[in-house]
Design a protein around this motif. Structure first.
Motif, PDB file in Angstrom:
ATOM      1  N   THR A 227       0.808  -1.257   0.180  1.00  0.00           N
ATOM      2  CA  THR A 227       0.028   0.063   0.113  1.00  0.00           C
ATOM      3  C   THR A 227       0.907   1.302   0.007  1.00  0.00           C
ATOM      4  N   GLY A 228       0.349   2.302  -0.731  1.00  0.00           N
ATOM      5  CA  GLY A 228       1.193   3.460  -0.692  1.00  0.00           C
ATOM      6  C   GLY A 228       1.182   4.162  -2.176  1.00  0.00           C
ATOM      7  N   GLU A 230       3.342   6.091  -3.048  1.00  0.00           N
ATOM      8  CA  GLU A 230       4.630   6.634  -3.455  1.00  0.00           C
ATOM      9  C   GLU A 230       4.969   5.345  -4.475  1.00  0.00           C
ATOM     10  N   ASP A 270      -3.409   4.832  -1.155  1.00  0.00           N
ATOM     11  CA  ASP A 270      -3.931   5.426  -0.140  1.00  0.00           C
ATOM     12  C   ASP A 270      -5.320   5.944  -0.091  1.00  0.00           C
ATOM     13  N   ASP A 298      -1.244   7.271   9.787  1.00  0.00           N
ATOM     14  CA  ASP A 298      -1.312   6.504   8.201  1.00  0.00           C
ATOM     15  C   ASP A 298      -2.639   5.584   8.651  1.00  0.00           C
TER      16      ASP A 298
HETATM   17 MG    MG Z   1       2.376   4.804   3.419  1.00  0.00          MG
END
Ligand code: MG
Ligand code: AMP
Length: 455
Positions: A227-228, A230, A270, A298
């Motif tokens: 997950t993310g 970036e 996200d 987060d």
């Molecule tokens: Mg993250």
């Protein structure tokens, strides 16, 4: 993370508790976070409650390496099946060559030949021998074998003499160089017990019993989700500001190493929609492993999504790296539940947490006994500092020197520094209740690998 960790060194356990209390008293929605600092053991116990040995499944023999046998393997015949020769030589009656020696060879008539894979078509009668190959069944009437070297066969061949007779130069005892039927395995015997882990030797034994498939507890399918916002997929063009998703791959490799089947379900962004969509892809697995999104600040979003799908807790585990951990049970429909292990995002944290928790879960599902990573005692070359009462898993290089194991560290222990994990072959442990493990002290080390250099 390293900088963050250094700052948090001063924070005592006490402070943690106070913070948690304040949050609680304020009715803060972060109810689960930081409230409980679980020991590694408690976290493991809570996790393992939700894992059981998976069902048994007939599996092609060669696919079962490292799996656990689900039922006893019975011998349907003796191994070896018949009395057979241990040598290339002559099957004979020991009494016929009693007193034979190099000076006093005894000559026998050669009644026939039997090769491996054949049944003898001739019996050995007094004064006779049968030429026999290693593994060939011993003919009726014979009670011993003499190897070629103890006869004059070579000389006869060299001299162009017929092999219709043979001179024996040594006397033998009854049974010499005969391997009796059932010597290794007896018909009806349970040769391997259910519960045994299959290594090359067990797989060989199963083949020797005639099995091309055996019943083993099936391998768990472990879905892996990064997950993310970036994250880039390896293989995609590099974009400034982004990083490649390494957790999916290090975790998938760990899953495979411990006997599971990794199922990559990609990267969730996200946001709720992306997380929801991705999670669904993991619901047909035996365990879903996510990475990132569990650290403070987060986890709200992750929590919102996960709570829609089941019961999830966010824990602080008394360990470094990998303090934040999520664990829970997702509803997969029709009453099916899928445990979710939410690893921290930093690549070393994800791997170290997987070693402690993911590995154990896979072992359970495979029917293997609960066992920690093989752990040795080593002498520390340099101190391991532990300033906030967590169990420190320090990346270490273990080598053997003058008969003892020595442990040095891989340098900066920042949990983002994945290459330092590649230099480590073990995790040296400073217990939670010690502020420092000094150089020269002995330390427990969980071995990640055993290589030639370790010995
Ligand atoms: Mg993250
Ligand atoms: P987070 O838990 O989302 O705050 O992530 C913690 C750190 O781990 C951040 O620096 C992330 O960029 C990094 N990270 C998260 N997921 C991955 C991944 N799949 N591969 C490599 N690094 C990651």
């Amino acid at each position: 993370m390293a900088a963050h960790a250094r700052h948090s060194h001063r924070r005592s356990e006490h402070n943690h508790a106070e913070q948690a209390e304040r949050r609680h008293a304020g009715g803060h929605s972060h109810r689960h976070y930081g409230e409980t600092m679980l020991s590694v053991e408690d976290a493991l116990e809570r996790i393992l409650l939700h894992f059981h040995t998976l069902e048994a499944k007939p599996t092609p023999l060669l696919d079962t390496i490292g799996q656990v046998l689900a039922e006893d393997a019975l011998a349907t015949h003796d191994i070896p099946p018949l009395d057979n020769s241990a040598m290339d030589g002559y099957a004979l009656r020991a009494a016929d060559v009693h007193g034979a020696s190099a000076d006093n060879p005894i000559t026998l008539k050669v009644a026939g030949v039997v090769a491996a894979g054949e049944l003898p078509n001739v019996a050995v009668t007094p004064g006779h021998a049968v030429r026999i190959m290693t593994g060939a069944p011993v003919p009726d009437g014979a009670d011993a074998v003499v190897p070629f070297e103890d006869t004059d066969e070579m000389q006869r061949r060299a001299g162009g003499l017929p092999l219709s007779e043979i001179a024996v130069r040594y006397q033998v005892a009854i049974g010499d160089d005969i391997r009796p039927a059932g010597q290794d395995v007896r018909k009806g015997e349970s040769v391997l017990k259910a519960g045994v882990m299959l290594r090359p030797s067990e797989i060989g034994v199963l083949a020797s019993l005639g099995h091309d498939s055996v019943s083993v507890f099936r391998r768990p399918v472990v879905a892996i989700l990064a997950t993310g916002n970036e994250l880039l997929e390896p293989g995609d063009p590099y974009k400034p500001g982004m990083i490649y998703d390494s957790n999916t791959y290090s975790i998938a490799a760990s899953v495979a190493r411990y006997g599971g089947i990794p199922k990559l379900i990609g990267i969730a962004r996200d946001n709720l929609e992306s997380m929801n969509a991705s999670l669904k892809d993991g619901l047909d697995s035996d365990m879903l492993v996510t990475s990132a999104g569990v650290s403070k600040g987060d986890y709200d979003m992750v929590k919102d999504v996960l709570t829609q799908h089941g019961e999830i807790d966010f824990w602080s585990v008394r360990m470094r790296p990998a303090k934040p951990l999520a664990f829970g049970i997702l509803n997969a429909g029709e009453g099916r539940k899928v445990p979710l292990l939410g690893l921290p995002g930093n690549p070393v944290s994800a791997l170290v947490a997987f070693e402690q928790f993911g590995r154990a879960a896979i072992r359970r599902m495979l029917g293997k006994p609960d066992a920690p990573k093989p752990t040795i005692t080593a002498v520390l070359d340099e101190p391991i500092h532990n300033t906030d009462s967590r169990r420190v898993f320090a990346r270490a290089v273990i080598r053997r020197e003058n008969g003892i194991y020595r442990a040095s560290l891989t340098g900066d222990q920042g949990s983002n520094l994945l290459t330092s994990m590649t230099r480590a072959n073990g995790l040296a442990i400073c217990p939670e209740d010690l502020p420092v493990k000094q150089a020269g002290e002995s330390v427990q080390v969980q071995m990640l690998d055993w290589t030639e250099e370790t010995f």
